[in-house]
Write a protein that holds these residues in place. Structure first.
Motif, PDB file in Angstrom:
ATOM      1  N   ASP A   1       2.249  14.743  -8.376  1.00 27.54           N
ATOM      2  CA  ASP A   1       3.289  15.771  -8.503  1.00 27.54           C
ATOM      3  C   ASP A   1       3.593  16.084  -9.969  1.00 27.54           C
ATOM      4  OD1 ASP A   1       3.411  15.833  -5.751  1.00 27.54           O
ATOM      5  OD2 ASP A   1       5.349  14.781  -5.613  1.00 27.54           O
ATOM      6  N   LEU A   2       3.704  15.039 -10.793  1.00 29.46           N
ATOM      7  CA  LEU A   2       3.987  15.250 -12.220  1.00 29.46           C
ATOM      8  C   LEU A   2       2.828  15.980 -12.908  1.00 29.46           C
ATOM      9  CD1 LEU A   2       5.599  11.874 -13.344  1.00 29.46           C
ATOM     10  CD2 LEU A   2       6.710  14.104 -13.206  1.00 29.46           C
TER      11      LEU A   2
ATOM     12  N   ILE B   1      10.963   6.772  -8.549  1.00 31.44           N
ATOM     13  CA  ILE B   1      10.168   5.592  -8.880  1.00 31.44           C
ATOM     14  C   ILE B   1      10.566   4.456  -7.942  1.00 31.44           C
ATOM     15  CG2 ILE B   1       9.696   3.880 -10.682  1.00 31.44           C
ATOM     16  CD1 ILE B   1      10.132   6.201 -12.705  1.00 31.44           C
ATOM     17  N   PRO B   2       9.594   3.874  -7.240  1.00 33.78           N
ATOM     18  CA  PRO B   2       9.916   2.847  -6.244  1.00 33.78           C
ATOM     19  C   PRO B   2      10.796   1.708  -6.763  1.00 33.78           C
ATOM     20  CG  PRO B   2       7.653   3.530  -5.955  1.00 33.78           C
ATOM     21  CD  PRO B   2       8.153   4.200  -7.211  1.00 33.78           C
ATOM     22  N   GLU B   3      10.618   1.271  -8.005  1.00 35.99           N
ATOM     23  CA  GLU B   3      11.439   0.178  -8.539  1.00 35.99           C
ATOM     24  C   GLU B   3      12.909   0.524  -8.669  1.00 35.99           C
ATOM     25  OE1 GLU B   3       7.464  -1.260 -10.009  1.00 35.99           O
ATOM     26  OE2 GLU B   3       8.412   0.646  -9.683  1.00 35.99           O
TER      27      GLU B   3
ATOM     28  N   ALA C   1       0.837  -1.210   0.000  1.00 34.05           N
ATOM     29  CA  ALA C   1       0.000   0.000   0.000  1.00 34.05           C
ATOM     30  C   ALA C   1       0.867   1.253   0.000  1.00 34.05           C
ATOM     31  CB  ALA C   1      -0.945  -0.002   1.206  1.00 34.05           C
ATOM     32  N   GLU C   2       1.965   1.240   0.750  1.00 39.74           N
ATOM     33  CA  GLU C   2       2.893   2.375   0.767  1.00 39.74           C
ATOM     34  C   GLU C   2       3.511   2.574  -0.612  1.00 39.74           C
ATOM     35  OE1 GLU C   2       5.812   1.795   3.862  1.00 39.74           O
ATOM     36  OE2 GLU C   2       4.273   1.711   5.412  1.00 39.74           O
TER      37      GLU C   2
ATOM     38  N   SER D   1       1.111   7.035  -6.548  1.00 41.90           N
ATOM     39  CA  SER D   1       0.021   7.995  -6.625  1.00 41.90           C
ATOM     40  C   SER D   1       0.533   9.420  -6.382  1.00 41.90           C
ATOM     41  CB  SER D   1      -1.060   7.630  -5.607  1.00 41.90           C
ATOM     42  OG  SER D   1      -2.129   8.525  -5.684  1.00 41.90           O
ATOM     43  N   SER D   2       1.369   9.581  -5.379  1.00 44.44           N
ATOM     44  CA  SER D   2       1.947  10.900  -5.084  1.00 44.44           C
ATOM     45  C   SER D   2       2.824  11.384  -6.228  1.00 44.44           C
ATOM     46  CB  SER D   2       2.770  10.846  -3.795  1.00 44.44           C
ATOM     47  OG  SER D   2       1.938  10.585  -2.696  1.00 44.44           O
TER      48      SER D   2
END
Length: 123
Positions: free
Chosen positions: A38-39, A102-104, A26-27, A33-34
């Motif tokens: 922002d973009l 980007i989380p990845e 979920a985080e 989403s954030s």
């Protein structure tokens, strides 16, 4: 200038996602989403899309007046394109800054590539 930010997945990324708790997932989704918000708010986002799993891909080739296709999965693939962002930003530094969010980027490969217009492309 436009940049394509490419997100590649590999087994390490998939293992990391599958090993996360529901809260951690979920985080991660909230981080995306954030990032999108922002973009969008900054006006830098042109388009962003996730891509279907490579098992749903087809490779197309032509020759001898015929078109042939091969269905995925393609066993030689160790890394595959999972999604992308097309952004219009001031410079390469900004594109790299965005890619790092980007989380990845902690597990896989994120590629930043300038987009050339066909009129000015030096191919």
């Amino acid at each position: 200038m436009k940049y394509l930010i490419l997100i590649y997945h590999n087994p390490k990324v998939r293992e990391a996602w599958e090993g996360m708790s529901a809260e951690q997932r979920a985080e991660g989704m909230q981080a995306y989403s954030s990032f999108m918000d922002d973009l969008t708010d900054s006006g830098e986002l042109v388009v962003a899309e996730a891509l279907a799993d490579p098992t749903r891909a087809k490779r197309v080739s032509t020759g001898g007046g015929r078109t042939s296709t091969t269905d995925g999965p393609f066993p030689e693939i160790k890394e595959y394109l999972a999604g992308f962002y097309l952004v219009d930003v001031a410079d390469e530094q900004r594109a790299v800054e965005l890619a790092a969010r980007i989380p990845e980027s902690r597990f896989g490969v994120i590629e930043v590539r300038p987009v050339l217009s066909l009129a000015s492309a030096d191919i």
